[in-house]
Design an enzyme around this catalytic site. Structure first.
Site, PDB file in Angstrom:
ATOM      1  CD  GLU A  22      12.887  47.281  48.718  1.00 26.35           C
ATOM      2  OE1 GLU A  22      13.366  46.140  48.568  1.00 26.35           O
ATOM      3  OE2 GLU A  22      11.660  47.526  48.708  1.00 26.35           O
ATOM      4  N   PRO A  43      10.397  53.378  63.041  1.00 25.12           N
ATOM      5  CG  PRO A  43      11.327  55.496  63.212  1.00 25.12           C
ATOM      6  CD  PRO A  43      11.655  54.094  62.872  1.00 25.12           C
ATOM      7  N   PRO A 225      53.189  17.411  39.443  1.00 29.92           N
ATOM      8  CG  PRO A 225      53.419  18.799  37.602  1.00 29.92           C
ATOM      9  CD  PRO A 225      52.708  17.579  38.064  1.00 29.92           C
ATOM     10  CG  ASP A 248      57.163  11.753  49.517  1.00 38.72           C
ATOM     11  OD1 ASP A 248      57.198  11.227  50.640  1.00 38.72           O
ATOM     12  OD2 ASP A 248      57.432  11.151  48.463  1.00 38.72           O
ATOM     13  CE  LYS A 270      62.964   9.101  51.245  1.00 38.57           C
ATOM     14  NZ  LYS A 270      63.941   8.915  52.303  1.00 38.57           N
ATOM     15  N   GLY A 302      54.866  14.003  41.450  1.00 38.04           N
ATOM     16  CA  GLY A 302      55.014  13.567  40.061  1.00 38.04           C
ATOM     17  C   GLY A 302      54.334  12.240  39.829  1.00 38.04           C
ATOM     18  CG  ASP A 303      54.325   8.055  37.469  1.00 38.32           C
ATOM     19  OD1 ASP A 303      53.174   7.952  37.002  1.00 38.32           O
ATOM     20  OD2 ASP A 303      54.993   7.062  37.818  1.00 38.32           O
ATOM     21  CG  MET A 383      66.409  14.415  43.013  1.00 37.70           C
ATOM     22  SD  MET A 383      66.354  12.831  43.863  1.00 37.70           S
ATOM     23  CE  MET A 383      65.933  11.714  42.534  1.00 37.70           C
ATOM     24  CB  ALA A 412      57.696  22.111  36.366  1.00 39.87           C
TER      25      ALA A 412
END
Ligand code: SAH
Length: 475
Positions: A22, A43, A225, A248, A270, A302-303, A383, A412
């Site tokens: 099989e 065989p 995030p 970044d 950065k 993030g944004d 920050m 986060a």
């Protein structure tokens, strides 16, 4: 990755298999799809193997394998389903220099055979390092149902057209042509048969040869995030089409992996306080690539519009008449309140919320502390780690309650997210004790919702607790 996926050229090469039951049949069904020369040693072979031998699809040798039988073989399969015999044949093959696979024995195999979705010449190989064959089969079934059956013929015809399409300039022009073929013109034409597909390729090439080169463009994209599930669909799409991605330091690896494989990835690294690429150099880099006609994705955490020095980059792009757009992202403040199960605004508590930065280009940033010090005010402080003592001092000086709740969320939405619950009074000490090395957002005026807070008391380390979602599951 213990196993590196490659596609091995087996055209005209020997593939040897020992076994006739099989397991041998299952492997042979796959191997017979290849252009390799297959030899089976057994065989006592199953009748299906004899039939394949009669049809000259493989060579059958009716005896057990012996030294030298695998000379010049590219691959060898030990498929006798007998531990001792498999070990014996595998040793022969290894000595003869073939790559060895022992069926159902990952440990002693040099390679594994993936689950395969076959739309020859398009082949999808799925591997789980032997961990979850069920999962591999489920993924295979899913792909089988999603990939059109015509993909094979389209790819075959497309392949024969490659030389002609080389008349288009290398890069985006060629990619656009093939994208139109595979996802629009090709599938439409195949319904009328293969000759129609060939005609459609001629027409399409003509149209693309006379098309004006697409101008360069810059997408300023908010990557969120860190959790790739928090990317917008639009962010995913532009990443998928990007020629150049300038990102970044805070962009997480799983997100970078979503960019088109061929895209040029540039780390603009950065850092808040460490070494970084000067903003002017980043601006110049964006402009330089867009001017070559590239679709540039400028990926910001993030944004992009929140503490992202976006305007400076837009001004640089504008100065060179390059088109641009902004793809919004989920800012760290949104991910952080979500992590503690709170709202940024709440009726009768605060009808406005401030996004502050702890430091600006001149040092610690000044704000309207008197207003912020009033009861019920909420601020998301970006920050804010290094400036914690400064912020605390200003707020207390302006009459803020020293018991005002403060929650710091590090990383986060990422797997290593940590939540530090404290008060204005204890903030600097709690922060230095926590030794946070990841990006962290300070939520002034907010404590984790009760469910999370209750959980903290049960834990040995009272400072930290897990994200609310996990806490709620635990309760
Ligand atoms: N444009 C970003 C902010 C860039 S400034 C945004 O909208 O989120 C960088 C600061 O953002 C970090 O110092 C930290 O305060 C915050 N930040 C970014 N990612 C974060 C994350 N995953 N968790 C917590 N804070 C984060």
């Amino acid at each position: 990755m213990d196993h590196f996926p490659v596609f091995l050229r087996v055209h005209g090469r020997r593939i040897v298999l020992s076994g006739g039951g099989e397991a041998a049949l299952a492997k042979l069904r796959l191997l017979l799809k290849t252009a390799g020369h297959i030899t089976v040693f057994s065989p006592d072979p199953a009748s299906q193997i004899e039939r394949w031998a009669d049809e000259r699809r493989l060579t059958l040798v009716r005896r057990a394998m012996a030294p030298g039988d695998t000379l010049c073989a590219a691959l060898f399969y030990a498929a006798d389903e007998d531990e001792a015999e498999d070990a014996r044949t595998a040793a022969i093959a290894r000595a003869d220099g073939a790559l060895v696979n022992i069926v159902d024995n990952l440990q002693d195999s040099q390679f594994i055979t993936p689950a395969i979705v076959d739309r020859d010449p398009v082949t999808v190989a799925i591997g789980t390092e032997g961990a979850a064959p069920v999962l591999a089969r489920a993924i295979k079934a899913d792909l089988e149902s999603r990939l059109p059956a015509a993909l094979g013929p389209l790819a075959r015809i497309g392949k024969s057209f490659r030389k002609l399409a080389d008349a288009l300039p290398f890069g985006r022009a060629r990619r656009d042509f093939w994208r139109d073929y595979y996802f629009s013109a090709g599938p439409k034409a195949i319904k009328e048969g293969e000759p129609a597909v060939r005609d459609s390729l001629d027409t399409l090439l003509e149209a693309h040869l006379h098309r004006e080169a697409r101008p360069g463009h810059v997408h300023f994209v908010g990557a969120g995030p860190g959790d790739p599930d928090l990317l917008t669909m639009k962010a995913r799409r532009v990443l998928d089409e990007a020629d150049v991605v300038i990102y970044d330091r805070l962009i997480s690896q799983p997100i970078l992996e979503l960019a088109r494989r061929e895209a040029l990835m540039i780390n603009a690294g950065k850092e808040g306080f460490g070494p970084s690429m000067a903003q002017e150099d980043i601006n110049a880099l964006i402009v330089e690539h867009a001017q070559t006609g590239a679709q540039v994705v400028r990926l910001k955490s993030g944004d992009a519009t929140v503490f992202g020095r976006l305007d400076e980059e837009i001004d640089a792009v504008d100065a060179h008449q390059i088109g641009w757009d902004i793809v919004p992202g989920i800012t760290a403040a949104s991910a952080s309140v979500a992590a503690i199960g709170q709202s940024l605004t709440r009726r009768q508590r605060n009808s406005s919320v401030r996004f502050l930065t702890g430091h600006d280009m001149k040092g610690f940033a000044d704000h309207d502390w008197a207003t912020l010090a009033r009861p019920g005010e909420v601020a998301a402080i970006y920050m804010g780690k290094k400036s914690a003592r400064f912020i605390q001092g200003r707020l207390l000086m302006h009459g803020a309650d020293r018991h005002t709740p403060v929650t710091v969320i590090e990383n986060a939405s990422r797997p290593d997210q940590r939540v530090l619950e404290t008060t204005l009074d204890a903030l600097p000490a709690a922060l230095s004790a926590a030794q946070m090395s990841g990006p962290a957002l300070t939520l002034y005026g907010l404590a984790p919702r009760e469910a999370a807070a209750a959980h903290i008391e049960d834990r040995a380390d009272p400072l930290f607790h897990t994200p609310v979602s996990q806490t709620q599951e635990a309760l």
